[in-house]
Write a protein that holds these residues in place. Structure first.
Motif, PDB file in Angstrom:
ATOM      1  N   ASN B  66      38.959  31.835  49.092  1.00 34.33           N
ATOM      2  CA  ASN B  66      39.035  33.272  49.304  1.00 34.33           C
ATOM      3  C   ASN B  66      39.103  33.977  47.963  1.00 34.33           C
ATOM      4  O   ASN B  66      39.809  33.524  47.060  1.00 34.33           O
ATOM      5  CB  ASN B  66      40.261  33.595  50.149  1.00 34.33           C
ATOM      6  CG  ASN B  66      40.183  34.961  50.799  1.00 34.33           C
ATOM      7  OD1 ASN B  66      39.098  35.524  50.960  1.00 34.33           O
ATOM      8  ND2 ASN B  66      41.326  35.498  51.146  1.00 34.33           N
ATOM      9  N   GLY B  67      38.345  35.074  47.832  1.00 38.78           N
ATOM     10  CA  GLY B  67      38.444  35.877  46.629  1.00 38.78           C
ATOM     11  C   GLY B  67      37.400  35.573  45.578  1.00 38.78           C
ATOM     12  O   GLY B  67      37.394  36.156  44.509  1.00 38.78           O
ATOM     13  N   GLU B 110      34.375  40.915  44.279  1.00 43.44           N
ATOM     14  CA  GLU B 110      35.137  39.794  44.805  1.00 43.44           C
ATOM     15  C   GLU B 110      35.190  39.889  46.317  1.00 43.44           C
ATOM     16  O   GLU B 110      35.274  40.978  46.883  1.00 43.44           O
ATOM     17  CB  GLU B 110      36.545  39.774  44.187  1.00 43.44           C
ATOM     18  CG  GLU B 110      36.507  39.374  42.723  1.00 43.44           C
ATOM     19  CD  GLU B 110      37.785  39.685  41.965  1.00 43.44           C
ATOM     20  OE1 GLU B 110      37.954  39.144  40.879  1.00 43.44           O
ATOM     21  OE2 GLU B 110      38.601  40.477  42.477  1.00 43.44           O
ATOM     22  N   PHE B 112      36.848  38.961  49.949  1.00 50.67           N
ATOM     23  CA  PHE B 112      38.102  38.577  50.576  1.00 50.67           C
ATOM     24  C   PHE B 112      37.961  38.557  52.087  1.00 50.67           C
ATOM     25  O   PHE B 112      37.337  39.422  52.677  1.00 50.67           O
ATOM     26  CB  PHE B 112      39.220  39.545  50.175  1.00 50.67           C
ATOM     27  CG  PHE B 112      39.559  39.467  48.715  1.00 50.67           C
ATOM     28  CD1 PHE B 112      38.967  40.335  47.800  1.00 50.67           C
ATOM     29  CD2 PHE B 112      40.456  38.516  48.237  1.00 50.67           C
ATOM     30  CE1 PHE B 112      39.273  40.252  46.445  1.00 50.67           C
ATOM     31  CE2 PHE B 112      40.765  38.441  46.892  1.00 50.67           C
ATOM     32  CZ  PHE B 112      40.168  39.304  45.991  1.00 50.67           C
TER      33      PHE B 112
END
Lengths: 157, 157
Positions: B66-67, B110, B112
């Motif tokens: 994630n991210g 990014e 998420f």
DNA sequence: AACAATTATATTGCACACAATAAAATTGCA
DNA sequence: TGCAATTTTATTGTGTGCAATATAATTGTT
């Protein structure tokens, strides 16, 4: 299809907690990704022929079986008319292929190479070698890969 | 890449006259066709998740990392932003993913997972097993197939 | 500090892949 | 013979894959 047995713990796609959802454990992703890589690799080789990879495949089928219909072409390539019809139109536009209504069944379109379409085969003769060089795998591995892929396609058909 | 040696006569992609242009001798076609078959096979399994195969792959990457940013995602999936940007927009539309500008570099986005995006993982846990059943190949062959495909992708990169 | 070069992502345009649907033709059945 | 069922190809709509290009941001060099 055979009833599916409980997958063994060693299976690559097994779901032990969420290991089955890891990208690196995905044989399907490996296959998908390799196929994309192959289409990319063909691109520069096919520029001179002014063909895309799928157009090249279609031409190969027609070099081998001139005059087949769209359904048969689709069966050989495992593709439907949504994909083939526009592509064949483009090949027709390039004067490589002619689509003709069949005399015995007016729904059927038969596909014939033009003189130009036949002539392109000469230019295409070098493509298999060139691609073989690019892949840089021993022939035995290529044959194994081919066999396994054919199994997958047949099973999932 | 290594200099390419003269292909042996036994090579599957060899051009002996025009044998190299026969569809049945094409390992690349076998691979391409198998990949299409796989994407088709995933479709009914992914309906419940309301994901396409590529969206499912993206989610898998994000469940794992994630991210990460778009570039890294593209590197993992061997896909570019032409493919990923619209797809990520759709995942964002489905409220599964959020795209955020990175604080340290404004060009970077990014990615998420939302709560909903994380929750979908539960529903996805059964997919690998289901797909394994569909493929109906022994695990050893799957692992061999995976290894060969990874070789192809790496070599052609 | 100024600016060229590079980078990250987005956009544009085109080709493909397929599900769903449509239209015309053919086959099957009563 | 008439009509329902099926078949063949085409079309529509959506998502993907990538080359070429664009825009803004960052890095590298002088």
């Amino acid at each position: 299809m055979n009833p599916c047995k409980e997958p063994s713990k060693e299976a690559v796609n097994m779901a032990e907690d969420d290991e089955g959802l890891l990208l690196d454990n995905q044989v399907c992703f490996a296959l998908y990704s390799a196929a994309n890589a192959i289409v990319r690799a063909y691109r520069p080789l096919l520029i001179e022929l002014d063909l895309t990879y799928l157009q090249y495949l279609v031409m190969m089928v027609l070099w081998q079986s001139n005059g087949i219909n769209v359904k048969t072409l689709g069966e050989k390539l495992h593709l439907d008319s949504g994909t083939l019809t526009p592509l064949l139109k483009r090949l027709e536009g390039k004067k490589l292929v002619q689509r003709r209504v069949s005399q015995r069944d007016e729904r059927v379109k038969e596909l014939f190479l033009t003189e130009q379409g036949m002539a392109v085969k000469q230019k295409a003769l070098s493509i298999p070698d060139a691609m073989f060089c690019k892949m840089n795998l021993p022939a035995e591995e290529l044959m194994m890969l081919k066999g396994l892929c054919e199994k997958v396609t047949k099973t999932l058909a």
